[in-house]
Scaffold this motif. Structure first.
Motif, PDB file in Angstrom:
ATOM      1  N   GLN A 453       0.851  -1.188   0.000  1.00 55.57           N
ATOM      2  CA  GLN A 453       0.000   0.000   0.000  1.00 55.57           C
ATOM      3  C   GLN A 453       0.890   1.243   0.000  1.00 55.57           C
ATOM      4  O   GLN A 453       2.047   1.199   0.417  1.00 55.57           O
ATOM      5  CB  GLN A 453      -0.900   0.009   1.244  1.00 55.57           C
ATOM      6  CG  GLN A 453      -1.908   1.153   1.269  1.00 55.57           C
ATOM      7  CD  GLN A 453      -2.789   1.113   2.493  1.00 55.57           C
ATOM      8  OE1 GLN A 453      -3.303   0.064   2.851  1.00 55.57           O
ATOM      9  NE2 GLN A 453      -2.957   2.253   3.147  1.00 55.57           N
ATOM     10  N   ILE A 454       0.322   2.347  -0.462  1.00 57.16           N
ATOM     11  CA  ILE A 454       1.015   3.632  -0.372  1.00 57.16           C
ATOM     12  C   ILE A 454       0.627   4.285   0.954  1.00 57.16           C
ATOM     13  O   ILE A 454      -0.554   4.469   1.245  1.00 57.16           O
ATOM     14  CB  ILE A 454       0.627   4.559  -1.541  1.00 57.16           C
ATOM     15  CG1 ILE A 454       1.092   3.944  -2.873  1.00 57.16           C
ATOM     16  CG2 ILE A 454       1.254   5.939  -1.371  1.00 57.16           C
ATOM     17  CD1 ILE A 454       0.631   4.699  -4.087  1.00 57.16           C
ATOM     18  N   TYR A 455       1.631   4.580   1.773  1.00 59.00           N
ATOM     19  CA  TYR A 455       1.414   5.263   3.045  1.00 59.00           C
ATOM     20  C   TYR A 455       2.029   6.663   2.969  1.00 59.00           C
ATOM     21  O   TYR A 455       3.086   6.856   2.359  1.00 59.00           O
ATOM     22  CB  TYR A 455       2.062   4.499   4.198  1.00 59.00           C
ATOM     23  CG  TYR A 455       1.362   3.198   4.547  1.00 59.00           C
ATOM     24  CD1 TYR A 455       0.387   3.149   5.523  1.00 59.00           C
ATOM     25  CD2 TYR A 455       1.704   2.009   3.895  1.00 59.00           C
ATOM     26  CE1 TYR A 455      -0.254   1.958   5.853  1.00 59.00           C
ATOM     27  CE2 TYR A 455       1.076   0.815   4.209  1.00 59.00           C
ATOM     28  CZ  TYR A 455       0.089   0.802   5.195  1.00 59.00           C
ATOM     29  OH  TYR A 455      -0.539  -0.382   5.503  1.00 59.00           O
ATOM     30  N   ILE A 456       1.373   7.623   3.619  1.00 58.20           N
ATOM     31  CA  ILE A 456       1.893   8.991   3.688  1.00 58.20           C
ATOM     32  C   ILE A 456       2.420   9.210   5.098  1.00 58.20           C
ATOM     33  O   ILE A 456       1.654   9.398   6.049  1.00 58.20           O
ATOM     34  CB  ILE A 456       0.802  10.021   3.313  1.00 58.20           C
ATOM     35  CG1 ILE A 456       0.315   9.742   1.879  1.00 58.20           C
ATOM     36  CG2 ILE A 456       1.336  11.452   3.426  1.00 58.20           C
ATOM     37  CD1 ILE A 456      -0.842  10.602   1.428  1.00 58.20           C
ATOM     38  N   TYR A 457       3.750   9.125   5.238  1.00 60.84           N
ATOM     39  CA  TYR A 457       4.375   9.129   6.556  1.00 60.84           C
ATOM     40  C   TYR A 457       4.134  10.414   7.342  1.00 60.84           C
ATOM     41  O   TYR A 457       4.199  10.419   8.566  1.00 60.84           O
ATOM     42  CB  TYR A 457       5.873   8.882   6.433  1.00 60.84           C
ATOM     43  CG  TYR A 457       6.243   7.447   6.063  1.00 60.84           C
ATOM     44  CD1 TYR A 457       5.298   6.421   6.153  1.00 60.84           C
ATOM     45  CD2 TYR A 457       7.532   7.115   5.649  1.00 60.84           C
ATOM     46  CE1 TYR A 457       5.630   5.122   5.822  1.00 60.84           C
ATOM     47  CE2 TYR A 457       7.870   5.820   5.315  1.00 60.84           C
ATOM     48  CZ  TYR A 457       6.919   4.815   5.407  1.00 60.84           C
ATOM     49  OH  TYR A 457       7.258   3.525   5.082  1.00 60.84           O
TER      50      TYR A 457
END
Length: 516
Positions: A453-457
């Motif tokens: 998945q793409i996570y936005i840190y």
């Protein structure tokens, strides 16, 4: 307690039996049949007859099959698919099935719909989901499609809309209706992810026939109560129920079985593996005991996809490859006599010159009647061997990550045709029982789970994101049949997305556990 492993190759169907210490009890090879099913049944029948073990003590049975791959390549046994893309009007410029082979589109029905929904790259809403729109579509499609693929724009970031549509489909068509959600199958990249999801949906009938056929074959031979698994293309196993959800994960499982088997037989976790069959040779790389995964989009049946695939190079060279001389130039393959080698090769009384005949002439193999190839010129045979060496050397060179010579573990029934020296290869390790490494790989494998998945840190801290991805990977492994108490984290891959203002990262996590 015993385990049975069966692997279907292009030429032979191999079967093995392992005891509870994973020691090889017996192995057999049978020609792969046109319908595949008969070859599996023959191998199973032969090994049980020859091994003379107590059938009631067989606890697990594993199958590595080419059925799904063949169905796509041959355009056979595929389901009629309805494609729902959540992304109207933003994605209307490139429609579903763009760049697909025409015959494949016709086979799958070509039914698709662009509906409202989807997200932006940062997780913000692109368009609200219109449930009424979905319900109307399902009324129109009733009895026209046999499976549905759901693809949401940037569902790899947020997939609640895909799951809601899946629930609406199950409400209308029943809980057993085959539904494929792209967020659970592919990676970033709408079109490639969509293509992979459509193929997964198309394979629902094939996997049902395959799994039911295997279970029936086991039952017919008196094996009851055994846990049944199918092989995945990352060198691990999955339960029948999980395979029915994700049949596309069986594609290219044959080479990965051989790579895992080679690792086990040679007791090496990091090396390159050369698996030589009757028709092709597959080259892969072992990293920490598992096949290296491809980092680029892969074509399956001339269709570009981005789901998980092993990094494998296949060349048309095997034990049945036909040797010719054309205008003074020696050619080897890519065509092969395949499973008919025992009828057509010279050493078996046939009339076709194969690589196995050359190996027997040079004393590298002892099969058939060597007197039938004594007339072949020795110098010519050495030249053929040089061509074989060159073919393998070029393929190995493509798999290298440095200019240094590499170590090779050689497995596969056709391994006798490989010369002892190959340019770019430092050493060749030949292992006992390497001829059935594929079936051994199927039998000793663990259960894996993977989540991407793409996570936005900047919104969800890295440690929290890692924990979330690992929990979801563990859930996948348990669904596939893993014992929750044995699951371990084996791989974490982080890829920062360029130009994203909030430190977005594509995170891929893999876990592995023992069979439950």
């Amino acid at each position: 307690m015993f385990r049975i492993g069966i692997d279907v190759g292009g030429t032979n169907t191999d079967a093995i039996i392992l005891d509870e210490q994973s020691r090889l009890i017996h192995s057999v090879k049978s020609p792969t049949t046109l319908d595949i099913k008969t070859g599996i049944e023959t191998s199973l029948r032969n090994i049980l007859k020859e091994a003379s073990i107590d059938k009631t003590k067989i606890t697990h049975a594993m199958l590595g099959t080419t059925q799904c791959t063949n169905a796509i390549v041959e355009r056979k046994k595929l389901a009629k698919v309805g494609v729902i893309r959540l992304g109207f009007p933003a994605t209307a410029s490139v429609l579903p099935y763009t760049a697909w082979p025409k015959d494949m589109v016709e086979k799958l029905s070509g039914n698709y719909a662009l509906v409202h929904g989807g997200y932006e790259y940062d997780g913000k809403l692109l368009s609200e989901l219109d449930e009424g729109e979905i319900k109307e579509l399902l009324v129109e499609w009733r009895n026209k499609v046999e499976s549905i693929a759901i693809i949401g724009v940037f569902s790899s970031i947020k997939n609640d809309q895909e799951l809601k549509v899946r629930d609406l489909i199950w409400e209308a068509y029943g809980k057993t209706y085959p539904v494929s959600c792209s967020s659970l199958i592919g990676s970033v990249g709408l079109i490639e992810r969509e293509n992979a999801t459509i193929l997964n949906a198309a394979l629902c009938k094939v996997i049902e026939i395959t799994s039911t056929g295997f279970e029936n074959a086991l039952e017919a031979e008196g094996i009851q109560g055994a846990e049944v698994y199918l092989c995945q293309n990352d060198g691990t196993l999955m339960s029948i129920e999980y395979a029915k959800q994700f049949p596309i994960l069986t594609i290219a499982c044959g080479p990965t079985n051989s790579i895992r088997g080679a690792s086990y037989l040679a007791n090496i976790k990091n090396t390159m593996v050369l698996d030589v069959g009757g028709t092709t040779s597959d080259i892969g790389v072992l990293q920490d005991g598992f096949p290296r995964e491809s980092s680029v989009a892969v074509e399956v049946g001339d269709i570009r996809t981005n789901f998980r695939m092993p990094d494998i190079i296949s060349v048309g060279l095997g034990g049945g490859s036909i040797v010719r001389v054309d205008n003074g130039k020696i050619t080897v393959g890519p065509d092969s006599v395949g499973y008919k080698i025992t009828e057509e090769a010279l050493v078996f009384g046939g009339s076709t010159l194969t690589t196995t005949d050359i190996a027997v002439r040079l004393g590298l193999a002892d099969v058939g009647d060597k007197s039938l190839v004594s007339h072949i010129d020795e110098q010519f045979s050495k030249q053929v061997l040089s061509v074989i060496s060159s073919i393998i050397a070029k393929a190995i060179d493509k798999m290298k990550t440095s200019s240094e010579d590499v170590q090779i573990v050689l497995v596969g029934g056709g391994g006798v045709i490989i010369p002892d020296e190959i340019p770019g290869v430092a050493s060749i390790i030949k292992v006992e029982n390497g001829g059935v490494a594929n079936a051994i790989g199927a039998s000793i494998s663990q259960i894996s789970g993977q989540y991407e998945q793409i996570y936005i840190y900047s919104r969800e801290p890295r440690e929290q994101s890692l924990r979330d991805a690992e929990e979801k990977a563990v859930k996948q492994a348990v669904m596939a049949g893993a014992d929750p108490t044995t699951i371990k984290l084996v791989e974490v891959e982080e890829t920062p997305l360029a130009y994203h203002p909030e430190n977005a990262t594509r995170l891929r996590v893999k876990v592995v556990g023992e069979m439950s």
